[in-house]
Design a protein around this motif. Sequence first.
Motif, PDB file in Angstrom:
ATOM      1  N   THR A  56       0.831  -1.205   0.000  1.00 33.63           N
ATOM      2  CA  THR A  56       0.000   0.000   0.000  1.00 33.63           C
ATOM      3  C   THR A  56       0.865   1.254   0.000  1.00 33.63           C
ATOM      4  OG1 THR A  56      -1.754  -1.198   1.138  1.00 33.63           O
ATOM      5  CG2 THR A  56      -1.852   1.208   1.212  1.00 33.63           C
ATOM      6  N   TRP A  57       1.902   1.267   0.824  1.00 30.68           N
ATOM      7  CA  TRP A  57       2.818   2.415   0.835  1.00 30.68           C
ATOM      8  C   TRP A  57       3.401   2.641  -0.563  1.00 30.68           C
ATOM      9  CZ3 TRP A  57       6.049   0.829   5.713  1.00 30.68           C
ATOM     10  CH2 TRP A  57       5.332   1.155   6.876  1.00 30.68           C
ATOM     11  N   LEU A  58       3.826   1.554  -1.215  1.00 26.73           N
ATOM     12  CA  LEU A  58       4.422   1.669  -2.549  1.00 26.73           C
ATOM     13  C   LEU A  58       3.413   2.182  -3.573  1.00 26.73           C
ATOM     14  CD1 LEU A  58       6.605  -1.573  -2.589  1.00 26.73           C
ATOM     15  CD2 LEU A  58       7.404   0.800  -2.377  1.00 26.73           C
ATOM     16  N   LEU A  59       2.164   1.687  -3.514  1.00 29.31           N
ATOM     17  CA  LEU A  59       1.127   2.162  -4.441  1.00 29.31           C
ATOM     18  C   LEU A  59       0.829   3.645  -4.246  1.00 29.31           C
ATOM     19  CD1 LEU A  59      -1.439  -0.782  -4.455  1.00 29.31           C
ATOM     20  CD2 LEU A  59      -0.149   0.100  -6.413  1.00 29.31           C
ATOM     21  N   ASN A  64       0.475   8.689  -6.366  1.00 28.80           N
ATOM     22  CA  ASN A  64       0.261  10.038  -5.836  1.00 28.80           C
ATOM     23  C   ASN A  64      -1.150  10.556  -6.135  1.00 28.80           C
ATOM     24  OD1 ASN A  64       0.871  12.339  -4.476  1.00 28.80           O
ATOM     25  ND2 ASN A  64       1.974  13.300  -6.168  1.00 28.80           N
ATOM     26  N   ASN A  65      -2.139   9.726  -5.813  1.00 30.44           N
ATOM     27  CA  ASN A  65      -3.539  10.041  -6.072  1.00 30.44           C
ATOM     28  C   ASN A  65      -4.271  10.109  -4.725  1.00 30.44           C
ATOM     29  OD1 ASN A  65      -6.397   9.423  -6.432  1.00 30.44           O
ATOM     30  ND2 ASN A  65      -5.888   8.995  -8.572  1.00 30.44           N
ATOM     31  N   PRO A  66      -5.042  11.163  -4.474  1.00 29.13           N
ATOM     32  CA  PRO A  66      -5.734  11.289  -3.180  1.00 29.13           C
ATOM     33  C   PRO A  66      -6.677  10.120  -2.880  1.00 29.13           C
ATOM     34  CG  PRO A  66      -5.813  13.372  -4.350  1.00 29.13           C
ATOM     35  CD  PRO A  66      -5.222  12.370  -5.289  1.00 29.13           C
ATOM     36  N   LEU A  67      -7.365   9.610  -3.881  1.00 26.63           N
ATOM     37  CA  LEU A  67      -8.274   8.486  -3.665  1.00 26.63           C
ATOM     38  C   LEU A  67      -7.497   7.238  -3.228  1.00 26.63           C
ATOM     39  CD1 LEU A  67     -11.105   7.307  -3.727  1.00 26.63           C
ATOM     40  CD2 LEU A  67     -10.763   6.801  -6.157  1.00 26.63           C
ATOM     41  N   LEU A  71      -7.861   5.269   0.368  1.00 26.81           N
ATOM     42  CA  LEU A  71      -8.063   3.816   0.436  1.00 26.81           C
ATOM     43  C   LEU A  71      -6.877   3.144   1.142  1.00 26.81           C
ATOM     44  CD1 LEU A  71      -9.547   3.119  -3.113  1.00 26.81           C
ATOM     45  CD2 LEU A  71     -10.761   3.124  -0.919  1.00 26.81           C
ATOM     46  N   GLY A  72      -5.684   3.626   0.850  1.00 27.85           N
ATOM     47  CA  GLY A  72      -4.484   3.094   1.495  1.00 27.85           C
ATOM     48  C   GLY A  72      -4.508   3.293   2.997  1.00 27.85           C
TER      49      GLY A  72
END
Length: 156
Positions: A56-59, A64-67, A71-72
């Motif tokens: 999740t951190w890597l995604l 770099n998307n707020p959504l 979710l992360g």
Amino acid sequence: MELSANYREYDSKMTQHYHPLRKNLLSKEELASLSTLQPLHVVKDTLLSWVMIISTWLLVAKFNNPLIAVLGFFVVGASCYRLYIIGHDGLHRRLFNSKWLNDLWGDVFILSFIGASTAKNRHNHMTHHIHTCEMEDPDRYKYQSNGKETLWKLPK
């Protein structure tokens, strides 16, 4: 050692107090099944939690998307909570048959990342179970608020 004896005495009192209720909830076989240690589940769930957190951190970093970040936040939170539950079981030494391995696993994979140790937290946690909400409870401050120090001093 004294803590273990006190905890057994406390557990014995609680068992006696709740015995009629507990007797009807689970059969001896069901209780034995739930009490069986499952070290492979511990390893799998711990590693899955860390894979979810790191992925999740890597995604979030890559897109770099707020959504994705929102979710992360929930994915990382749920994974940390899973680790917290495993850590709690570790404080009760319910992860592995070996006390050494149980404490090592809790230290290396769970508690060290929040700057804690199994040995120190285990002593505090077991004392909490013995003296829940009493003056000797090391976690009593968590359950206090003004006017609720005793049963008779409730707010008006």
